[in-house]
Design an enzyme around this catalytic site. Structure first.
Site, PDB file in Angstrom:
ATOM      1  N   HIS A 264       0.988  -1.308   0.094  1.00 50.49           N
ATOM      2  CA  HIS A 264       0.130  -0.009   0.357  1.00 50.49           C
ATOM      3  C   HIS A 264       0.570   1.419  -0.514  1.00 50.49           C
ATOM      4  O   HIS A 264       0.315   2.385   0.297  1.00 50.49           O
ATOM      5  CB  HIS A 264      -0.968  -0.580   1.144  1.00 50.49           C
TER       6      HIS A 264
ATOM      7  N   HIS B  91       7.859   7.132   4.550  1.00 53.15           N
ATOM      8  CA  HIS B  91       6.670   6.249   3.121  1.00 53.15           C
ATOM      9  C   HIS B  91       6.503   7.142   3.097  1.00 53.15           C
ATOM     10  O   HIS B  91       6.712   8.436   2.857  1.00 53.15           O
ATOM     11  CB  HIS B  91       6.528   5.747   3.811  1.00 53.15           C
TER      12      HIS B  91
ATOM     13  N   HIS C 202       3.433   9.060  -0.196  1.00 54.87           N
ATOM     14  CA  HIS C 202       1.792   8.397  -0.647  1.00 54.87           C
ATOM     15  C   HIS C 202       1.612   9.544  -1.855  1.00 54.87           C
ATOM     16  O   HIS C 202       2.268  10.879  -2.347  1.00 54.87           O
ATOM     17  CB  HIS C 202       0.355   9.289   0.696  1.00 54.87           C
TER      18      HIS C 202
ATOM     19  N   HIS D 285       5.999  11.337   4.520  1.00 52.39           N
ATOM     20  CA  HIS D 285       6.161  11.003   5.220  1.00 52.39           C
ATOM     21  C   HIS D 285       7.427  10.384   6.324  1.00 52.39           C
ATOM     22  O   HIS D 285       7.230   9.271   6.136  1.00 52.39           O
ATOM     23  CB  HIS D 285       4.631  10.224   5.482  1.00 52.39           C
TER      24      HIS D 285
ATOM     25  N   GLU E 220      -0.863  13.757   0.588  1.00 52.20           N
ATOM     26  CA  GLU E 220      -2.625  12.904   2.212  1.00 52.20           C
ATOM     27  C   GLU E 220      -3.011  14.429   2.314  1.00 52.20           C
ATOM     28  O   GLU E 220      -4.232  15.504   2.061  1.00 52.20           O
ATOM     29  CB  GLU E 220      -2.294  12.728   2.386  1.00 52.20           C
TER      30      GLU E 220
ATOM     31  N   THR F 186      -2.894   7.590   9.332  1.00 46.17           N
ATOM     32  CA  THR F 186      -3.363   7.973   7.811  1.00 46.17           C
ATOM     33  C   THR F 186      -3.603   6.717   7.437  1.00 46.17           C
ATOM     34  O   THR F 186      -5.048   6.274   6.626  1.00 46.17           O
ATOM     35  CB  THR F 186      -3.150   8.654   7.076  1.00 46.17           C
TER      36      THR F 186
END
Ligand code: B30
Ligand code: ZN
Length: 277
Positions: free
Chosen positions: A71, A99, A101, A124, A111, A205
C-alpha cells in the site's frame, strides 16, 4: 490477505471504521490546512535532525531497506540512530521509517492539502517517542508519534537526491519485495529550512488510525520529476486487493499502486498552528 482495508472498493476509506473503530474518531488525519486560519505559536522552534545525513553512523555507509508493502513504498532506517528533537516536541523521537503517498494524476497524491490544493506526492517521516521504547508501544499513545510531512511538486529535471531511491524502487515492483539502497540521504529529501511548518494533533492515515500523531507539515515543498513520479506509479499493489473502480477485490491481475491517499478528515474543532509569524 493480511489487511482488511484498501483505498478503493468495499474495503475503502468509508468502511475502515467497520474493522478499525479509531478511523471514525475526532482526531483523524489528513486534513486540509487553511494557512489564513492558523495561529502563530512562538513555542514551535526549528527542528534538530540528528544523524539524518548519517555523519555519525557507527560503521560504514548507511544501508536502508526499501519495501513495497502493498500500500506504499516504505524505507526502514533501523539501526542508524536517526533522531528528531526541537520542533516544539517534548523529548526525543526516534526515526523508524519514511514512506510516500502519491496519485494517478499530477493534481492528486498528497494526503494533506493546502487551502484545498493537493500535491502529486507527500513523504512521511515516522518517528516515535523514545520514552515508550518501541514504535509498537508508542503507536497508540496520544504523544507517541511525530510524523514529518513533506510535499513534493513537479519539476522539469530529476531531483538528484531522489535518484538512489528511484533506482531501488525499480527492484521492488511487486508487493512484498524489498531492496537495499546505500546512496540515499534522508536529510536531502527534507527542506533546507526546518523552521517553517504547520502543527496539529492527528492520527495515522491508515488503519488502525490510532490518534497518536503530533503532525508537522513543512511549508517548503521539495521537487520530483515526472519520470521519478512514474517509477512510484509503476509499482504494483498487494494482490487480493484492488484499486480499480469496479470494487472487485478478488482480481488475479495486480494493478498499479496509485492513489494511496486517505480523503481529508474533519477538524472537529482542532487548532492548527504555525511556527512562523
Ligand atoms: S502515516 O504516516 O500516518 N501515513 C503507520 C505509520 C505511519 C502512518 C501510517 C501507519 C504504521 O506504522 N502503521 C502500523 C504498521 N503497518 C505497517 C506497514 O508497513 O505495513 C501495518 C499495517 O499497515 O497494518 Cu501495512
Ligand atoms: Zn503516511
Amino acid at each position: 490477505s493480511k489487511h482488511h482495508w484498501a483505498y478503493k472498493g468495499p474495503e475503502g476509506p468509508d468502511s475502515w471504521h467497520v474493522h478499525y473503530k479509531y478511523c471514525a474518531g475526532e482526531r483523524q488525519s489528513p486534513i486540509d490546512i487553511l494557512p489564513l486560519t492558523c495561529e502563530y505559536d512562538p513555542g514551535l522552534e526549528p527542528f534538530i535532525l540528528d544523524n539524518f545525513d548519517y555523519t555519525s553512523a557507527r560503521t560504514g555507509p548507511c544501508v536502508l531497506n526499501v519495501t513495497n508493502n502493498g500500500h506504499a513504498a516504505s524505507v526502514r532506517v533501523s539501526g542508524e540512530d536517526l533522531r528528531v528533537r526541537g520542533g516544539g516536541l517534548q523529548g526525543v523521537y526516534k526515526t523508524a521509517e519514511f514512506h510516500f503517498h502519491w496519485g494517478s494524476t499530477d493534481d492528486l497524491g498528497s494526503e494533506h492539502a493546502l487551502d484545498g490544493i493537493k500535491f502529486p506526492l507527500e513523504m512521511h517521516v515516522v518517528n516515535y517517542a523514545e520514552k515508550y521504547g518501541t514504535i509498537k508501544q508508542a503507536m497508540n499513545k496520544p504523544d507517541g508519534l511525530a510524523v514529518l510531512g513533506v510535499f513534493f511538486q513537479l519539476s522539469e529535471v530529476d531531483n538528484p537526491n531522489f535518484v538512489a531511491l528511484d533506482e531501488a524502487l525499480k527492484h521492488v515492483h511487486k508487493a512484498g519485495e524489498h531492496n537495499l539502497v546505500e546512496q540515499l540521504v534522508l536529510r536531502t529529501l527534507l527542506p533546507d529550512d526546518l523552521s517553517r511548518y504547520w502543527r496539529y494533533n492527528g492520527s495515522l492515515t491508515t488503519p488502525y488510525c490510532f490518534e497518536s500523531v503530533i503532525w508537522t507539515v513543512f511549508t517548503e515543498p521539495q521537487k520530483i520529476s515526472h519520470t521519478q513520479l512514474e517509477t512510484l506509479r509503476s509499482l504494483l499493489h498487494e494482490e487480493g486487493h484492488d484499486m480499480n473502480d469496479r470494487g472487485d477485490h478478488h482480481t488475479n491481475t495486480p494493478s498499479r499502486l496509485v492513489d494511496n491517499w486517505r480523503p481529508l478528515q474533519p477538524l472537529h474543532g482542532r487548532k492548527v498552528t504555525r511556527s512562523f509569524p
